[in-house]
Design a protein around this motif. Structure first.
Motif, PDB file in Angstrom:
ATOM      1  N   THR A  90       2.499  10.014 -11.284  1.00 23.68           N
ATOM      2  CA  THR A  90       1.307  10.205 -12.106  1.00 23.68           C
ATOM      3  C   THR A  90       0.606  11.502 -11.711  1.00 23.68           C
ATOM      4  OG1 THR A  90      -0.422   9.190 -10.723  1.00 23.68           O
ATOM      5  CG2 THR A  90       1.019   7.687 -11.941  1.00 23.68           C
ATOM      6  N   LYS A  91      -0.430  11.819 -12.462  1.00 29.09           N
ATOM      7  CA  LYS A  91      -1.258  12.985 -12.146  1.00 29.09           C
ATOM      8  C   LYS A  91      -2.515  12.587 -11.379  1.00 29.09           C
ATOM      9  CE  LYS A  91       0.343  15.635 -16.156  1.00 29.09           C
ATOM     10  NZ  LYS A  91      -0.047  16.342 -17.410  1.00 29.09           N
ATOM     11  N   LEU A  92      -2.592  11.318 -10.992  1.00 30.17           N
ATOM     12  CA  LEU A  92      -3.758  10.830 -10.267  1.00 30.17           C
ATOM     13  C   LEU A  92      -3.703  11.258  -8.803  1.00 30.17           C
ATOM     14  CD1 LEU A  92      -3.791   7.188 -11.692  1.00 30.17           C
ATOM     15  CD2 LEU A  92      -5.307   9.066 -12.361  1.00 30.17           C
ATOM     16  N   ASN A  93      -4.863  11.476  -8.230  1.00 31.31           N
ATOM     17  CA  ASN A  93      -4.968  11.757  -6.801  1.00 31.31           C
ATOM     18  C   ASN A  93      -5.136  10.441  -6.056  1.00 31.31           C
ATOM     19  OD1 ASN A  93      -4.941  14.623  -7.093  1.00 31.31           O
ATOM     20  ND2 ASN A  93      -7.055  14.502  -7.832  1.00 31.31           N
ATOM     21  N   VAL A  94      -4.411  10.272  -4.960  1.00 30.93           N
ATOM     22  CA  VAL A  94      -4.448   9.013  -4.228  1.00 30.93           C
ATOM     23  C   VAL A  94      -4.604   9.274  -2.738  1.00 30.93           C
ATOM     24  CG1 VAL A  94      -1.910   8.922  -4.122  1.00 30.93           C
ATOM     25  CG2 VAL A  94      -3.243   6.822  -3.805  1.00 30.93           C
ATOM     26  N   ALA A  95      -5.411   8.439  -2.103  1.00 30.14           N
ATOM     27  CA  ALA A  95      -5.570   8.483  -0.648  1.00 30.14           C
ATOM     28  C   ALA A  95      -5.417   7.072  -0.105  1.00 30.14           C
ATOM     29  CB  ALA A  95      -6.934   9.049  -0.261  1.00 30.14           C
ATOM     30  N   LEU A  96      -4.810   6.963   1.061  1.00 28.30           N
ATOM     31  CA  LEU A  96      -4.626   5.671   1.713  1.00 28.30           C
ATOM     32  C   LEU A  96      -5.368   5.670   3.039  1.00 28.30           C
ATOM     33  CD1 LEU A  96      -1.435   3.542   1.884  1.00 28.30           C
ATOM     34  CD2 LEU A  96      -2.698   4.011   3.982  1.00 28.30           C
ATOM     35  N   PHE A  97      -6.082   4.572   3.297  1.00 31.37           N
ATOM     36  CA  PHE A  97      -6.879   4.439   4.515  1.00 31.37           C
ATOM     37  C   PHE A  97      -6.292   3.317   5.374  1.00 31.37           C
ATOM     38  CE2 PHE A  97      -9.479   5.923   1.016  1.00 31.37           C
ATOM     39  CZ  PHE A  97     -10.044   7.081   1.544  1.00 31.37           C
ATOM     40  N   GLU A  98      -5.940   3.649   6.605  1.00 33.67           N
ATOM     41  CA  GLU A  98      -5.314   2.708   7.531  1.00 33.67           C
ATOM     42  C   GLU A  98      -6.082   2.731   8.845  1.00 33.67           C
ATOM     43  OE1 GLU A  98      -3.646   0.199   9.669  1.00 33.67           O
ATOM     44  OE2 GLU A  98      -2.718   0.365   7.680  1.00 33.67           O
ATOM     45  N   GLY A 118       0.810  -1.209   0.000  1.00 35.69           N
ATOM     46  CA  GLY A 118       0.000   0.000   0.000  1.00 35.69           C
ATOM     47  C   GLY A 118       0.842   1.258   0.000  1.00 35.69           C
ATOM     48  N   ALA A 119       1.869   1.288   0.859  1.00 41.88           N
ATOM     49  CA  ALA A 119       2.709   2.483   0.973  1.00 41.88           C
ATOM     50  C   ALA A 119       3.537   2.706  -0.288  1.00 41.88           C
ATOM     51  CB  ALA A 119       3.618   2.358   2.193  1.00 41.88           C
ATOM     52  N   SER A 120       4.085   1.620  -0.848  1.00 40.61           N
ATOM     53  CA  SER A 120       4.885   1.734  -2.068  1.00 40.61           C
ATOM     54  C   SER A 120       4.038   2.221  -3.239  1.00 40.61           C
ATOM     55  CB  SER A 120       5.514   0.375  -2.398  1.00 40.61           C
ATOM     56  OG  SER A 120       6.119   0.373  -3.666  1.00 40.61           O
ATOM     57  N   THR A 121       2.839   1.661  -3.383  1.00 41.37           N
ATOM     58  CA  THR A 121       1.969   2.070  -4.487  1.00 41.37           C
ATOM     59  C   THR A 121       1.528   3.517  -4.330  1.00 41.37           C
ATOM     60  OG1 THR A 121       1.170  -0.212  -4.644  1.00 41.37           O
ATOM     61  CG2 THR A 121      -0.089   1.472  -5.804  1.00 41.37           C
ATOM     62  N   ALA A 122       1.186   3.915  -3.113  1.00 44.78           N
ATOM     63  CA  ALA A 122       0.796   5.309  -2.875  1.00 44.78           C
ATOM     64  C   ALA A 122       1.922   6.257  -3.277  1.00 44.78           C
ATOM     65  CB  ALA A 122       0.431   5.504  -1.408  1.00 44.78           C
ATOM     66  N   PHE A 123       3.146   5.882  -2.933  1.00 47.84           N
ATOM     67  CA  PHE A 123       4.305   6.712  -3.283  1.00 47.84           C
ATOM     68  C   PHE A 123       4.440   6.863  -4.791  1.00 47.84           C
ATOM     69  CE2 PHE A 123       8.768   6.517  -4.698  1.00 47.84           C
ATOM     70  CZ  PHE A 123       9.197   7.776  -4.292  1.00 47.84           C
ATOM     71  N   HIS A 124       4.374   5.752  -5.512  1.00 52.17           N
ATOM     72  CA  HIS A 124       4.594   5.814  -6.959  1.00 52.17           C
ATOM     73  C   HIS A 124       3.454   6.521  -7.686  1.00 52.17           C
ATOM     74  CE1 HIS A 124       8.374   3.740  -7.326  1.00 52.17           C
ATOM     75  NE2 HIS A 124       7.969   2.859  -6.433  1.00 52.17           N
ATOM     76  N   ILE A 125       2.230   6.342  -7.225  1.00 51.22           N
ATOM     77  CA  ILE A 125       1.121   7.071  -7.846  1.00 51.22           C
ATOM     78  C   ILE A 125       1.276   8.566  -7.598  1.00 51.22           C
ATOM     79  CG2 ILE A 125      -1.366   7.496  -7.739  1.00 51.22           C
ATOM     80  CD1 ILE A 125      -1.751   4.508  -7.243  1.00 51.22           C
ATOM     81  N   ALA A 126       1.597   8.928  -6.360  1.00 52.04           N
ATOM     82  CA  ALA A 126       1.718  10.347  -6.017  1.00 52.04           C
ATOM     83  C   ALA A 126       2.881  11.010  -6.750  1.00 52.04           C
ATOM     84  CB  ALA A 126       1.888  10.500  -4.509  1.00 52.04           C
ATOM     85  N   ARG A 127       3.995  10.310  -6.851  1.00 49.12           N
ATOM     86  CA  ARG A 127       5.183  10.913  -7.470  1.00 49.12           C
ATOM     87  C   ARG A 127       5.163  10.855  -8.994  1.00 49.12           C
ATOM     88  NH1 ARG A 127      11.066   8.191  -7.211  1.00 49.12           N
ATOM     89  NH2 ARG A 127       9.997   6.940  -8.801  1.00 49.12           N
ATOM     90  N   GLU A 156      -2.613   3.244 -14.049  1.00 42.32           N
ATOM     91  CA  GLU A 156      -2.405   4.372 -14.960  1.00 42.32           C
ATOM     92  C   GLU A 156      -2.631   3.997 -16.418  1.00 42.32           C
ATOM     93  OE1 GLU A 156       0.901   7.902 -15.546  1.00 42.32           O
ATOM     94  OE2 GLU A 156       1.603   5.874 -15.145  1.00 42.32           O
ATOM     95  N   THR A 157      -2.153   2.818 -16.830  1.00 39.69           N
ATOM     96  CA  THR A 157      -2.187   2.461 -18.253  1.00 39.69           C
ATOM     97  C   THR A 157      -2.982   1.196 -18.551  1.00 39.69           C
ATOM     98  OG1 THR A 157      -0.195   1.065 -18.202  1.00 39.69           O
ATOM     99  CG2 THR A 157       0.128   3.447 -18.447  1.00 39.69           C
ATOM    100  N   GLY A 158      -3.298   0.418 -17.522  1.00 43.15           N
ATOM    101  CA  GLY A 158      -3.994  -0.843 -17.734  1.00 43.15           C
ATOM    102  C   GLY A 158      -3.083  -1.999 -18.079  1.00 43.15           C
ATOM    103  N   LYS A 159      -1.781  -1.736 -18.229  1.00 40.57           N
ATOM    104  CA  LYS A 159      -0.845  -2.791 -18.619  1.00 40.57           C
ATOM    105  C   LYS A 159       0.478  -2.616 -17.879  1.00 40.57           C
ATOM    106  CE  LYS A 159       1.052  -5.181 -22.657  1.00 40.57           C
ATOM    107  NZ  LYS A 159       0.495  -6.480 -22.220  1.00 40.57           N
TER     108      LYS A 159
END
Length: 394
Positions: A27-35, A16-25, A361-364
């Motif tokens: 891509t242009k997508l907005n991401v939120a993590l719930f713990e 979860g933490a790794s994916t949140a980092f890569h999406i935030a850094r 982001e890309t589906g692939k």
């Protein structure tokens, strides 16, 4: 709390933490993590923070080898890749087998060598010559993975990933329990929490031992069970150095790696009964200590009678073939799993954070993860590794 987000991640372990980092850094997508755990307890709550954090590459599937190699390189260069350094120690890895697994091990050695990994096969005679402290009676062969390493503190990368993700704009909501997931027209629509509802385009289930609970929210059986796994630290008469090889007995399914202070960190793959991940004994049982030390001492006699320093328990999130469930569900657009890693997930966290980012982001994704889908449990086509089905070292 924000009321709308592109990607909602549930669970702040290594995936979860790794994916949140890569999406935030990246891509242009907005991401939120719930713990659901608070900021003082989340690092110690799930599987990742209590991992032995051994980073080896010896697998029998190309995906896992490639992922382990790429994750290893990220751990090794964590400051450059993520923003802050971690203590990552190259100590190598010794894994031994007996007759039934010998040919499988030889094939694994050849396979990992083909990916440029510095690994060799050792005969019992070579093993004894190079590692005279080992009892090789009954051993028919070993892999020595000289590139293998370990993360000294498994919580350190989690903390850094979470911090850097937030620095790049990710929202982290601690002490926030997900209570439901709303869907419509075969697509996810929102995540419901005890603090409010958030509209989403994607839900990423990275809840580890709690995976099946999330599945119930969408009326899907996610066959992951939580199992308690114990570890014990012992102090040998002759103290261990931090670069002593991690040792793993693939027959008895026990392992040991070094710790600071000359300590040997001992554990095993004990697949017992299911436990409640919210209420389990986090201590260590005397019966376990006696059993695991008997097995390890059979191969490393110098550990017999070693002083017990401390012990604790963590959680495995197991599937019936010990391979994870990863990918978007066919029946529910936008719902993605990354769960069920069965004790060997930590070493793949950095790369799978990238793969999940790519999938969203890309589906692939850049590596083929299709065979890890949930469908295999419905069809009965479980993953068979070089060691067979339900083999933790394959």
């Amino acid at each position: 709390m924000i009321d709308k987000i592109d990607v909602g991640i549930i669970g702040s372990g290594i995936f979860g933490a790794s994916t949140a980092f890569h999406i935030a850094r990246d891509t242009k997508l907005n991401v939120a993590l719930f713990e659901k755990h608070d900021e003082n307890t989340w690092l110690d709550a799930g599987s990742s923070g209590r991992s032995a954090s051994i980073v080896r590459h010896n697998y029998s599937t190309d995906l896992m080898i490639k992922s382990a190699v790429k994750s290893h390189n990220i751990f090794k260069n964590f400051k450059k890749e993520v923003g802050e350094p971690i203590e990552f120690i190259n100590n190598s890895y010794l894994g031994i087998v007996a007759d039934k697994k010998l040919n499988a091990l030889k094939n694994i050695v050849k396979r990992v060598q083909s990916f440029g990994i510095n690994a060799v096969f050792l005969s019992p005679e070579e093993l004894k010559e190079k590692h005279p402290y080992l009892n090789v009676e009954g051993v028919t062969g070993a892999i020595h993975n000289l590139d293998a390493s370990y993360v000294y503190d498994p919580q350190e990368p989690l903390r850094i990933y979470a911090k850097q993700a937030q620095n790049f704009g990710a929202k982290f909501y601690y002490n926030t329990k997900v209570t439901g997931i709303k869907t419509s027209n075969n697509s996810v629509k929102s995540i419901v929490t005890d603090k409010g509802e958030v509209k989403v385009n994607y839900v990423l289930n990275c809840t580890g031992p709690w995976a099946s609970e999330i599945g119930k929210m969408i009326n899907v059986d996610i066959p992951v069970i939580a199992q308690r796994q114990q570890l014990v630290d012992v102090l040998p008469d002759k103290k261990w150095g931090l670069t002593r090889p991690t040792f793993s007995d693939h027959e008895q399914q026990v392992y040991v790696r070094p710790m600071r202070g000359g300590i040997a960190h001992c554990g095993g793959h004990y697949f017992g009964s299911e436990c409640n991940p919210d209420k389990y004994n986090q201590g260590v049982d005397n019966e376990f200590i006696l059993d695991v030390m008997k097995k390890i001492s059979l191969r490393i006699p110098s550990l017999k009678g070693a002083k017990v320093v401390k012990g604790y328990s963590g959680l495995y999130e197991n599937t019936s073939d010990t391979y994870p469930i990863v990918g978007e569900m066919e029946e529910l657009n936008g719902f993605i799993n990354c769960v069920g890693w069965s004790g060997h997930g930590y070493k793949h966290g950095p790369m799978f954070g990238i793969l999940l980012k790519e999938l969203i982001e890309t589906g692939k994704p850049s590596l083929d993860i299709d065979f890890l889908g949930l469908k295999r449990f419905e069809t009965g086509k479980l993953i068979k590794t070089a060691y067979g089905v339900n083999a933790p070292y394959g």
